[in-house]
Design a protein around this motif. Structure first.
Motif, PDB file in Angstrom:
ATOM      1  N   ILE A 245       0.830  -1.204   0.000  1.00  0.00           N
ATOM      2  CA  ILE A 245       0.000   0.000   0.000  1.00  0.00           C
ATOM      3  C   ILE A 245       0.866   1.255   0.000  1.00  0.00           C
ATOM      4  N   THR A 246       1.997   1.204   0.693  1.00  0.00           N
ATOM      5  CA  THR A 246       2.928   2.337   0.663  1.00  0.00           C
ATOM      6  C   THR A 246       3.415   2.584  -0.756  1.00  0.00           C
ATOM      7  N   ASN A 247       3.664   1.518  -1.507  1.00  0.00           N
ATOM      8  CA  ASN A 247       4.087   1.663  -2.901  1.00  0.00           C
ATOM      9  C   ASN A 247       2.984   2.313  -3.744  1.00  0.00           C
ATOM     10  N   ILE A 248       1.738   1.948  -3.481  1.00  0.00           N
ATOM     11  CA  ILE A 248       0.619   2.595  -4.191  1.00  0.00           C
ATOM     12  C   ILE A 248       0.587   4.083  -3.852  1.00  0.00           C
ATOM     13  N   GLU A 249       0.688   4.389  -2.562  1.00  0.00           N
ATOM     14  CA  GLU A 249       0.665   5.788  -2.123  1.00  0.00           C
ATOM     15  C   GLU A 249       1.800   6.574  -2.759  1.00  0.00           C
ATOM     16  N   ASN A 250       3.005   6.017  -2.723  1.00  0.00           N
ATOM     17  CA  ASN A 250       4.157   6.701  -3.317  1.00  0.00           C
ATOM     18  C   ASN A 250       3.998   6.846  -4.824  1.00  0.00           C
ATOM     19  N   GLY A 251       3.438   5.806  -5.465  1.00  0.00           N
ATOM     20  CA  GLY A 251       3.236   5.855  -6.910  1.00  0.00           C
ATOM     21  C   GLY A 251       2.270   6.955  -7.312  1.00  0.00           C
ATOM     22  N   TYR A 252       1.177   7.082  -6.575  1.00  0.00           N
ATOM     23  CA  TYR A 252       0.211   8.141  -6.860  1.00  0.00           C
ATOM     24  C   TYR A 252       0.858   9.514  -6.685  1.00  0.00           C
ATOM     25  N   LYS A 253       1.582   9.693  -5.571  1.00  0.00           N
ATOM     26  CA  LYS A 253       2.191  10.999  -5.297  1.00  0.00           C
ATOM     27  C   LYS A 253       3.245  11.341  -6.349  1.00  0.00           C
ATOM     28  N   ALA A 254       4.019  10.336  -6.757  1.00  0.00           N
ATOM     29  CA  ALA A 254       5.028  10.581  -7.788  1.00  0.00           C
ATOM     30  C   ALA A 254       4.365  10.975  -9.110  1.00  0.00           C
ATOM     31  N   TYR A 255       3.243  10.334  -9.403  1.00  0.00           N
ATOM     32  CA  TYR A 255       2.534  10.649 -10.651  1.00  0.00           C
ATOM     33  C   TYR A 255       2.090  12.109 -10.656  1.00  0.00           C
ATOM     34  N   PHE A 256       1.537  12.582  -9.534  1.00  0.00           N
ATOM     35  CA  PHE A 256       1.066  13.960  -9.488  1.00  0.00           C
ATOM     36  C   PHE A 256       2.232  14.951  -9.530  1.00  0.00           C
ATOM     37  N   SER A 257       3.349  14.565  -8.950  1.00  0.00           N
ATOM     38  CA  SER A 257       4.530  15.429  -9.019  1.00  0.00           C
ATOM     39  C   SER A 257       5.016  15.559 -10.456  1.00  0.00           C
ATOM     40  N   LYS A 258       4.967  14.452 -11.204  1.00  0.00           N
ATOM     41  CA  LYS A 258       5.358  14.487 -12.623  1.00  0.00           C
ATOM     42  C   LYS A 258       4.315  15.230 -13.449  1.00  0.00           C
ATOM     43  N   LEU A 259       3.040  15.035 -13.098  1.00  0.00           N
ATOM     44  CA  LEU A 259       1.967  15.680 -13.850  1.00  0.00           C
ATOM     45  C   LEU A 259       2.087  17.190 -13.740  1.00  0.00           C
ATOM     46  N   GLU A 260       2.512  17.662 -12.592  1.00  0.00           N
ATOM     47  CA  GLU A 260       2.697  19.093 -12.375  1.00  0.00           C
ATOM     48  C   GLU A 260       3.799  19.637 -13.270  1.00  0.00           C
ATOM     49  N   ALA A 261       4.791  18.803 -13.577  1.00  0.00           N
ATOM     50  CA  ALA A 261       5.965  19.273 -14.310  1.00  0.00           C
ATOM     51  C   ALA A 261       5.757  19.279 -15.817  1.00  0.00           C
ATOM     52  N   GLU A 262       4.612  18.744 -16.290  1.00  0.00           N
ATOM     53  CA  GLU A 262       4.347  18.737 -17.714  1.00  0.00           C
ATOM     54  C   GLU A 262       3.928  20.127 -18.199  1.00  0.00           C
ATOM     55  N   LYS A 263       3.554  20.208 -19.475  1.00  0.00           N
ATOM     56  CA  LYS A 263       3.133  21.487 -20.052  1.00  0.00           C
ATOM     57  C   LYS A 263       1.992  22.085 -19.240  1.00  0.00           C
ATOM     58  N   ASN A 264       2.134  23.291 -18.859  1.00  0.00           N
ATOM     59  CA  ASN A 264       1.173  23.993 -18.005  1.00  0.00           C
ATOM     60  C   ASN A 264       1.067  23.379 -16.608  1.00  0.00           C
ATOM     61  N   GLY A 265       1.888  22.374 -16.335  1.00  0.00           N
ATOM     62  CA  GLY A 265       1.782  21.664 -15.063  1.00  0.00           C
ATOM     63  C   GLY A 265       2.107  22.534 -13.872  1.00  0.00           C
ATOM     64  N   LYS A 266       3.116  23.373 -14.001  1.00  0.00           N
ATOM     65  CA  LYS A 266       3.527  24.203 -12.868  1.00  0.00           C
ATOM     66  C   LYS A 266       2.374  25.084 -12.407  1.00  0.00           C
ATOM     67  N   ASN A 267       1.684  25.729 -13.342  1.00  0.00           N
ATOM     68  CA  ASN A 267       0.561  26.583 -12.975  1.00  0.00           C
ATOM     69  C   ASN A 267      -0.558  25.777 -12.333  1.00  0.00           C
ATOM     70  N   ILE A 268      -0.821  24.600 -12.858  1.00  0.00           N
ATOM     71  CA  ILE A 268      -1.876  23.762 -12.302  1.00  0.00           C
ATOM     72  C   ILE A 268      -1.525  23.356 -10.879  1.00  0.00           C
ATOM     73  N   GLY A 269      -0.260  22.999 -10.655  1.00  0.00           N
ATOM     74  CA  GLY A 269       0.170  22.623  -9.317  1.00  0.00           C
ATOM     75  C   GLY A 269      -0.028  23.750  -8.322  1.00  0.00           C
ATOM     76  N   GLU A 270       0.350  24.965  -8.718  1.00  0.00           N
ATOM     77  CA  GLU A 270       0.171  26.115  -7.836  1.00  0.00           C
ATOM     78  C   GLU A 270      -1.308  26.388  -7.580  1.00  0.00           C
ATOM     79  N   GLU A 271      -2.114  26.235  -8.621  1.00  0.00           N
ATOM     80  CA  GLU A 271      -3.557  26.475  -8.469  1.00  0.00           C
ATOM     81  C   GLU A 271      -4.165  25.466  -7.488  1.00  0.00           C
ATOM     82  N   ILE A 272      -3.702  24.215  -7.573  1.00  0.00           N
ATOM     83  CA  ILE A 272      -4.251  23.170  -6.708  1.00  0.00           C
ATOM     84  C   ILE A 272      -3.838  23.403  -5.260  1.00  0.00           C
ATOM     85  N   VAL A 273      -2.578  23.775  -5.045  1.00  0.00           N
ATOM     86  CA  VAL A 273      -2.133  24.076  -3.684  1.00  0.00           C
ATOM     87  C   VAL A 273      -2.948  25.232  -3.115  1.00  0.00           C
TER      88      VAL A 273
END
Length: 441
Positions: free
Chosen positions: A176-204
């Motif tokens: 389950i820790t691997n699932i949790e880490n996998g999800y969090k890593a995915y969102f961290s990468k998703l933020e870094a994609e095109k327009n990702g930085k702005n989306i990450g800031e908006e979500i925070v």
């Protein structure tokens, strides 16, 4: 008021059979109250009549389930009945009664001599958890089904099962820790994609404004890099709540992942470009709460094997099984249709609702199925290496080549045939439900 008949009484609860609702012979549990007790000749009895009136109420959190139970039970029958409450007084009595009930050998010793025998055989109070239906078969049933019971179980088997349960809990925490880490890593990468930085800031920003707790988590996330050289990688001066999304995600708990999924999904949906993985996560968002139930049980030392096999886990088990399609909500479960197709292919159409509801109705079994599904449905695509490790770890724990038991390298099958062929072995139940998910892929 609804009416019914008491069909069974235990020391602390009873079961009412009623026809007052939509179906016949619905079985509703109720609690024994002090007003129902009476002392006679130095003994305590439950005083009751077979016929009763009652009200129906909803109760929450009964072993992670919401159930219906009878309340305000009124005895309206003409004849009073008395049933003695027979509660063991000492721990030794409890242990002996349970060992005897499930066909275990113990010597005819009393007091400290019996305690020394328990210590010599590494018996601990928590091992009573394994002396339950589902893990073992009551001796009275064995006598009926097997006619002749030549031998009894050795109490040392409970130590082995306890060690297997501990290993299973360790594995579940890791998976389950691997699932949790996998999800969090995915969102961290998703933020870094095109327009990702702005989306990450908006979500925070949106998260911080919708939940007071987030201010504290943001402060903790900012402190991670405070006065460290790698704080240069992010602009903390932009505003007092600016923080790298990956640092913030480190601070959140598993149950809060559903909020992250919803926030990202909503924002990407507004942009009209929801990634396929994010769609999958949104579809499985209800799994997060179920994973919390099994993770918390494992993390806090609560036995997994008895909970998995417990026929009484659901206080409305009989109630829900009499008319599954009408009464329950198993058909709304995301795994219902996939499992239904698999069972149909095996020619089990007649019993598929009962089979699937057996899994769905027990939060531990449901979480186990969902854990396996997430690995194949999501983790394989976002963290393929961890997915392969998961497959190897499951196979290693579930199967074995050698016959001897090594306490330093235990496998699920080492618990053996605890049900003596009268019902499916616990290890087989767990394996088959894992297979049912794996076969979907």
């Amino acid at each position: 008021m609804p009416i019914g008949k008491i069909i069974s009484l235990e020391n602390n609860y009873g079961i009412i059979s009623t026809n007052s609702f939509k179906f016949k012979d619905e079985r509703i549990p109720f609690e024994i109250e002090k007003r129902m007790l009476e002392k006679k000749n130095g003994k305590e009895y439950i005083k009751y009549t077979i016929d009763v009136e009652f009200t129906l109420k909803n109760s929450q959190g009964i072993r992670d389930r919401d159930i219906k139970e009878a309340d305000n039970v009124q005895f309206v029958g003409e004849k009073w009945e008395y049933q003695e409450r027979n509660i063991p007084i000492t721990f030794q009595e409890i242990v002996k009664r349970r060992l005897d009930e499930y066909n275990f050998y113990y010597p005819k010793l009393e007091g400290k001599e019996f305690d020394r025998w328990l210590d010599k055989n590494d018996f601990q109070p928590r091992m009573l958890e394994y002396l339950v239906p589902g893990i073992f078969i009551p001796k009275e049933i064995l006598k009926i089904r097997l006619k002749n019971i030549d031998s009894k179980f050795n109490v040392k088997l409970l130590f082995v099962i306890d060690r297997i349960d501990i290993q299973f809990r360790k594995n579940i925490l890791s998976w389950i820790t691997n699932i949790e880490n996998g999800y969090k890593a995915y969102f961290s990468k998703l933020e870094a994609e095109k327009n990702g930085k702005n989306i990450g800031e908006e979500i925070v920003f949106a998260w911080e404004n919708s939940k007071p707790k987030m201010k504290k988590l943001i402060r903790r996330a900012r402190n991670k890099r405070k006065y460290r050289i790698f704080s240069n990688e992010f602009d903390y001066i932009f505003n007092e709540n600016s923080v790298p999304l990956m640092d913030l995600l480190e601070q959140i708990e598993l149950n809060e992942l559903s909020e992250v999924i919803s926030l990202f999904y909503t924002r990407y949906d507004e942009l009209g470009e929801v990634p396929m993985i994010l769609k999958k996560m949104k579809g499985c968002i209800g799994f997060i709460g179920d994973l919390c139930a099994i993770r918390n049980a494992a993390a806090h030392g609560r036995s997994i094997l008895p909970a998995f096999m417990d026929p009484d886990y659901n206080g409305n088990w009989d109630l829900e099984f009499d008319n599954i399609e009408i009464r329950g909500n198993v058909e709304s479960w995301i795994l219902y249709e996939p499992l239904k197709r698999g069972l149909n292919e095996k020619g089990l159409q007649k019993h598929l609702a009962q089979i699937v509801n057996t899994i769905y109705g027990n939060p531990i079994r449901r979480a186990w199925a969902e854990l396996n599904y997430i690995y194949f449905f999501i983790i394989e695509q976002i963290e393929p290496r961890n997915f392969k490790i998961f497959i190897k770890e499951v196979k290693r724990f579930f199967y074995k080549d050698k016959k001897d038991i090594n306490l330093l390298d235990l496998h699920l099958l080492d618990m053996g045939d605890t049900t003596l062929g009268v019902s499916t072995e616990p290890y087989n139940e767990i394996i088959q439900e894992k297979f049912a998910i794996w076969e979907l892929f």
